[in-house]
Design a protein around this motif. Structure first.
Motif, mmCIF file in Angstrom:
data_model
loop_
_atom_site.group_PDB
_atom_site.id
_atom_site.type_symbol
_atom_site.label_atom_id
_atom_site.label_comp_id
_atom_site.label_asym_id
_atom_site.label_seq_id
_atom_site.Cartn_x
_atom_site.Cartn_y
_atom_site.Cartn_z
ATOM 1 N N TYR A 44 0.885 -1.457 0.436
ATOM 2 C CA TYR A 44 0.164 0.445 0.082
ATOM 3 C C TYR A 44 0.619 1.163 0.059
ATOM 4 O O TYR A 44 0.122 1.998 -0.868
ATOM 5 C CB TYR A 44 -1.037 -0.482 1.528
ATOM 6 C CG TYR A 44 -1.658 1.138 1.319
ATOM 7 C CD1 TYR A 44 -2.571 1.503 0.646
ATOM 8 C CD2 TYR A 44 -1.539 2.003 2.810
ATOM 9 C CE1 TYR A 44 -3.479 2.043 0.553
ATOM 10 C CE2 TYR A 44 -2.212 3.406 2.667
ATOM 11 C CZ TYR A 44 -3.475 3.110 1.437
ATOM 12 O OH TYR A 44 -4.656 4.303 1.899
ATOM 13 N N TYR A 45 2.160 1.238 0.569
ATOM 14 C CA TYR A 45 2.960 2.454 0.763
ATOM 15 C C TYR A 45 4.263 2.263 -0.346
ATOM 16 O O TYR A 45 4.163 3.373 -0.382
ATOM 17 C CB TYR A 45 3.056 2.761 2.123
ATOM 18 C CG TYR A 45 2.413 3.112 3.232
ATOM 19 C CD1 TYR A 45 2.443 4.117 3.564
ATOM 20 C CD2 TYR A 45 2.323 2.105 4.096
ATOM 21 C CE1 TYR A 45 1.465 4.981 4.574
ATOM 22 C CE2 TYR A 45 1.075 2.494 4.868
ATOM 23 C CZ TYR A 45 0.210 3.667 5.051
ATOM 24 O OH TYR A 45 -0.014 3.790 5.759
ATOM 25 N N ALA A 46 4.426 1.355 -0.819
ATOM 26 C CA ALA A 46 5.681 1.447 -1.630
ATOM 27 C C ALA A 46 5.460 0.989 -3.269
ATOM 28 O O ALA A 46 5.731 1.171 -4.215
ATOM 29 C CB ALA A 46 6.510 0.318 -1.401
ATOM 30 N N GLY A 47 3.502 0.187 -2.937
ATOM 31 C CA GLY A 47 3.314 -0.354 -4.779
ATOM 32 C C GLY A 47 3.550 -1.810 -5.286
ATOM 33 O O GLY A 47 4.317 -1.686 -6.224
ATOM 34 N N PHE A 48 5.480 -1.671 -3.733
ATOM 35 C CA PHE A 48 6.166 -2.851 -5.081
ATOM 36 C C PHE A 48 5.428 -4.268 -4.116
ATOM 37 O O PHE A 48 4.917 -4.712 -3.138
ATOM 38 C CB PHE A 48 7.219 -3.092 -4.203
ATOM 39 C CG PHE A 48 8.232 -3.966 -4.062
ATOM 40 C CD1 PHE A 48 8.386 -4.623 -4.926
ATOM 41 C CD2 PHE A 48 8.246 -4.786 -2.838
ATOM 42 C CE1 PHE A 48 9.557 -5.963 -5.382
ATOM 43 C CE2 PHE A 48 9.106 -6.207 -2.684
ATOM 44 C CZ PHE A 48 10.058 -7.119 -4.063
ATOM 45 N N ILE A 72 15.178 -6.130 -9.969
ATOM 46 C CA ILE A 72 14.720 -6.260 -11.127
ATOM 47 C C ILE A 72 13.173 -5.200 -11.123
ATOM 48 O O ILE A 72 12.800 -4.592 -10.991
ATOM 49 C CB ILE A 72 14.239 -6.745 -12.293
ATOM 50 C CG1 ILE A 72 16.688 -7.343 -12.352
ATOM 51 C CG2 ILE A 72 14.263 -6.312 -13.760
ATOM 52 C CD1 ILE A 72 16.396 -8.646 -13.565
ATOM 53 N N GLN A 73 12.176 -6.293 -10.522
ATOM 54 C CA GLN A 73 10.635 -6.002 -10.530
ATOM 55 C C GLN A 73 11.164 -4.962 -9.458
ATOM 56 O O GLN A 73 10.086 -4.026 -9.601
ATOM 57 C CB GLN A 73 10.061 -7.392 -9.423
ATOM 58 C CG GLN A 73 8.962 -7.376 -9.336
ATOM 59 C CD GLN A 73 8.692 -8.123 -8.562
ATOM 60 O OE1 GLN A 73 8.440 -9.556 -8.710
ATOM 61 N NE2 GLN A 73 6.949 -8.044 -7.870
ATOM 62 N N ALA A 74 11.803 -4.748 -8.317
ATOM 63 C CA ALA A 74 11.449 -3.251 -7.108
ATOM 64 C C ALA A 74 11.276 -2.295 -7.937
ATOM 65 O O ALA A 74 11.037 -1.279 -7.512
ATOM 66 C CB ALA A 74 12.484 -3.643 -6.153
ATOM 67 N N GLU A 75 13.162 -2.608 -8.549
ATOM 68 C CA GLU A 75 13.148 -1.303 -9.842
ATOM 69 C C GLU A 75 12.555 -0.589 -10.472
ATOM 70 O O GLU A 75 12.604 0.869 -10.249
ATOM 71 C CB GLU A 75 14.903 -1.871 -10.794
ATOM 72 C CG GLU A 75 15.473 -0.427 -10.690
ATOM 73 C CD GLU A 75 17.466 -0.980 -11.450
ATOM 74 O OE1 GLU A 75 16.744 -1.543 -12.551
ATOM 75 O OE2 GLU A 75 18.232 -1.186 -10.949
ATOM 76 N N GLY A 80 9.579 6.531 -10.080
ATOM 77 C CA GLY A 80 8.957 7.839 -10.373
ATOM 78 C C GLY A 80 8.627 7.918 -8.667
ATOM 79 O O GLY A 80 7.412 8.827 -8.182
ATOM 80 N N SER A 81 8.843 7.217 -7.551
ATOM 81 C CA SER A 81 8.804 7.095 -6.457
ATOM 82 C C SER A 81 10.010 7.372 -5.527
ATOM 83 O O SER A 81 10.843 7.217 -5.647
ATOM 84 C CB SER A 81 8.126 6.147 -5.648
ATOM 85 O OG SER A 81 8.846 5.151 -5.155
ATOM 86 N N ARG A 87 19.325 -3.556 -2.198
ATOM 87 C CA ARG A 87 19.299 -4.652 -2.787
ATOM 88 C C ARG A 87 20.733 -5.284 -1.739
ATOM 89 O O ARG A 87 20.765 -5.458 -1.384
ATOM 90 C CB ARG A 87 20.237 -4.469 -3.956
ATOM 91 C CG ARG A 87 20.174 -3.451 -4.911
ATOM 92 C CD ARG A 87 20.278 -3.762 -5.979
ATOM 93 N NE ARG A 87 19.717 -3.037 -7.393
ATOM 94 C CZ ARG A 87 19.419 -3.453 -8.597
ATOM 95 N NH1 ARG A 87 19.903 -4.725 -8.748
ATOM 96 N NH2 ARG A 87 18.914 -2.522 -9.744
ATOM 97 N N MET A 88 19.351 -6.017 -0.852
ATOM 98 C CA MET A 88 19.832 -6.883 0.081
ATOM 99 C C MET A 88 21.336 -8.202 -0.103
ATOM 100 O O MET A 88 20.674 -8.819 -1.110
ATOM 101 C CB MET A 88 18.633 -7.705 0.766
ATOM 102 C CG MET A 88 17.849 -7.169 2.264
ATOM 103 S SD MET A 88 16.507 -7.777 1.620
ATOM 104 C CE MET A 88 17.124 -9.330 3.387
#
Length: 597
Positions: A44-48, A72-75, A80-81, A87-88
């Motif tokens: 809800y807060y990050a869109g990830f 890659i998905q998180a990037e 835009g946020s 990157r753990m």
């Protein structure tokens, strides 16, 4: 952007409570890996949307920590946020604890919802705050309370897993648990992990997508058992059956006040599986015995009935995957097939299996460069047409009364480059190297990981995840404590000694961003081999049966032993799968399991 607006509102609430940093993990009240929609506060807060990651909100920063499966998905999803990707495990990237230690001001405060942070993590945040003369704020779900139109907690009907599938009765499992408690000096045991509760009670539910569990806590004592759940999810027949085995059904949230009412004796629990808020309910007069749920409830060691069921269902599942490969090879380029429509077709094949209940996770179906994202999920916006060229990776599985399956195959749809063939061949070599290991009892997956990773390390390539994970029995597709990995990742808790009866995936891969992704995955049962003066030797027995696409094999990257292993595997694939195919499919399978030299 809407996510930044939400973070802004959260920061206002943080300021009102003098909180410097607020943590939002991917978790529920039960330290689950996969969570129901009610708990997706981080999304809800990050869109990830990945299944793993923690969001940290500071007064002037926002960071998402996630692992290599999701870089890659998180990037892409954070574009835009104002949320920065951490990157753990990458060089120079601090852990959340290290970041907090450096940036928390003197006298500062760390906030989190104590019901969704496990005790082990909560203690770490306590210690960091204490070193700075600060405090923690844990008894309010600040972020969740700001979520407008938040879904309700899930509450699907609970159902019984019959003993012909479970292999042991509920009563027998409770007796074994009480025997362990007595041996360890525990007068009570608190279990909060959903998979453990479902396994212990031979019950399953549907409160978490693709993971057949129900939201619950359980408190086991010598003379009674209290199960805390949504009472309305249990039929009268199930309530009666539970009652006959001494299990009292109580409202879900009653566990907190019931724990507070305990004033003496001892309480056993796993600090990594009990949430911080629960731990704060325990009176100082009660002696806490910290334990590991994997010893308290040894569900990772499958019994003989479970193993026989798993062997049976993996053949059925393998038939579905083989039929899918046949259909895909025959029709690509001749009819419109997309990532989503291919995934749907495979789902239809599985749904026709007699003991099928659900998928075991959202199917990962990635064509060409999409496959480089380990946990890619096609959407109508990203869905692409498959062509008679390149490679298509499909990672999928099913939930059946006879167990849980997880298989990945990468299909060659047409011409591929020499580099892609090299990568495909070495992944096949890697998966068979590990599957054919013989080792002394006492080894963990950390000792054996090099067998899979070595062929890829030899050409300067790595995959940024583990090589394999434990698999539950009609439970979570990811189940500790067994796994294959080359370096310790404490939160994965997968460093256990490999025991006979454990089921673990074997899934090395190559992921070249912007180009291609390859993964081949089989499940393995750990079994005993010979015993001699050197000790008890162990080996693996293959569970997964489906062709490894020979169109991707270049034998110049294989030695004679590699070729023997591949031919032996394919000989068994044909033997197990062909009886369930028609003549045309059999002929096709004979070609795709032919001996190579």
């Amino acid at each position: 952007m809407q996510y930044d607006e939400r973070i802004k509102l959260l920061r206002e609430q943080m300021r009102a409570r003098n909180i410097d940093f607020y943590l939002i993990p991917t978790a529920d009240d039960h330290a689950s890996e996969y969570i129901s929609d009610f708990y997706k506060v981080r999304n809800y807060y990050a869109g990830f949307t990945g299944s793993a990651g923690t969001l940290l909100i500071g007064k002037d920063m926002a960071g998402l920590w996630t692992d290599g499966r999701y870089f890659i998905q998180a990037e892409n999803q954070l574009k835009g946020s104002s949320v920065k990707l951490f990157r753990m495990g990458s060089q120079g990237v601090p852990t959340i604890a290290e970041y907090l230690e450096e940036h928390l001001p003197e006298g500062g405060s760390i906030g989190f919802d104590g019901q969704v942070v496990d005790l082990s993590q909560g203690r770490i945040y306590e210690e960091i705050a204490s070193k700075k003369g600060g405090s923690i704020f844990w008894n309010e779900d600040i972020a969740g309370n700001l979520w407008q139109e938040r879904p309700e907690r899930a509450s699907a009907p609970v159902y019984i897993l019959e003993e012909k599938y479970a292999g042991k009765s509920r009563r027998q499992k409770l007796e074994e648990l009480r025997s362990y408690m007595k041996k360890e000096g525990g007068s009570r045991a608190l279990v909060a992990s959903l998979e453990d509760i479902a396994w212990l009670l031979n019950l399953r539910g549907d409160d978490v997508k693709h993971t057949p569990v129900f939201l619950a806590f359980i408190l086991v004592e010598p003379d009674r058992v209290r199960l805390y759940a949504d009472v309305s999810a249990f039929s009268e027949n199930i309530r009666k059956a539970l009652g006959e085995d001494g299990v009292e059904l109580k409202d879900y949230m009653d566990v907190y006040k019931d724990l507070e009412a305990v004033e003496d004796g001892s309480l056993m629990y796993d600090p990594s599986k009990v949430n911080y808020a629960l731990s704060q309910c325990v009176q100082d007069s009660v002696s806490v015995i910290k334990t590991d749920n994997n010893y308290l409830l040894p569900k990772s060691i499958k019994n003989e009935v479970e193993l026989e069921n798993l062997k049976r269902v993996h053949v059925k599942d393998g038939v579905a995957m083989t039929k899918f490969m046949y259909w895909l090879k025959k029709n690509v380029g001749n009819m419109p097939i997309t990532e989503i429509s291919a995934s749907d077709y495979l789902g239809e094949l599985r749904s026709k299996i007699d003991t099928y209940l659900d998928l075991s996770f959202d199917t990962i179906a990635g064509y060409k460069e999409h496959a480089a994202m380990m946990h890619y999920s096609a959407t109508p916006e990203t869905d692409v047409l498959l062509k008679p060229e390149g490679m298509f990776l499909v990672d999928s599985g099913g939930q059946y009364y006879e167990g849980t399956t997880d298989i990945t195959r990468t299909f060659v749809l047409g011409p591929i480059s020499d580099e892609e063939k090299k990568h495909f061949t070495l992944v096949a070599k890697s998966v068979l190297n590990l599957a054919n290991a013989k080792f002394l009892y006492g080894c963990t997956g950390y000792n054996l990981d090099i067998l899979a990773r070595g062929p890829l390390w030899n050409i300067g390539i790595d995959y940024q995840c583990g090589t394999g994970h434990g698999v539950g029995y009609l439970l979570s597709v990811h189940e500790a404590p067994n796994g294959f990995r080359w370096k310790r990742v404490p939160e994965r808790n997968d460093a256990a000694v490999l025991e006979a009866g454990m089921v673990t995936t074997d899934e090395p891969g190559v992921y070249i961003e912007g180009s291609h992704g390859i993964r081949t995955e089989n499940e393995l049962i750990c079994v005993e081999d010979e015993k001699n003066q050197y000790g008890q030797f162990m080996r693996f027995e293959m569970l997964t049966w489906a062709p490894i696409d020979l169109d991707g094999i270049d034998t110049k990257w294989l030695n004679p032993e590699d070729i023997r292993q591949l031919n032996t595997y394919h000989e068994m694939v044909y033997e197990k799968i062909s009886p369930y195919l028609d003549e045309e499919e059999k002929s096709w399978l004979r070609h795709y399991t032919r001996p190579i030299d």
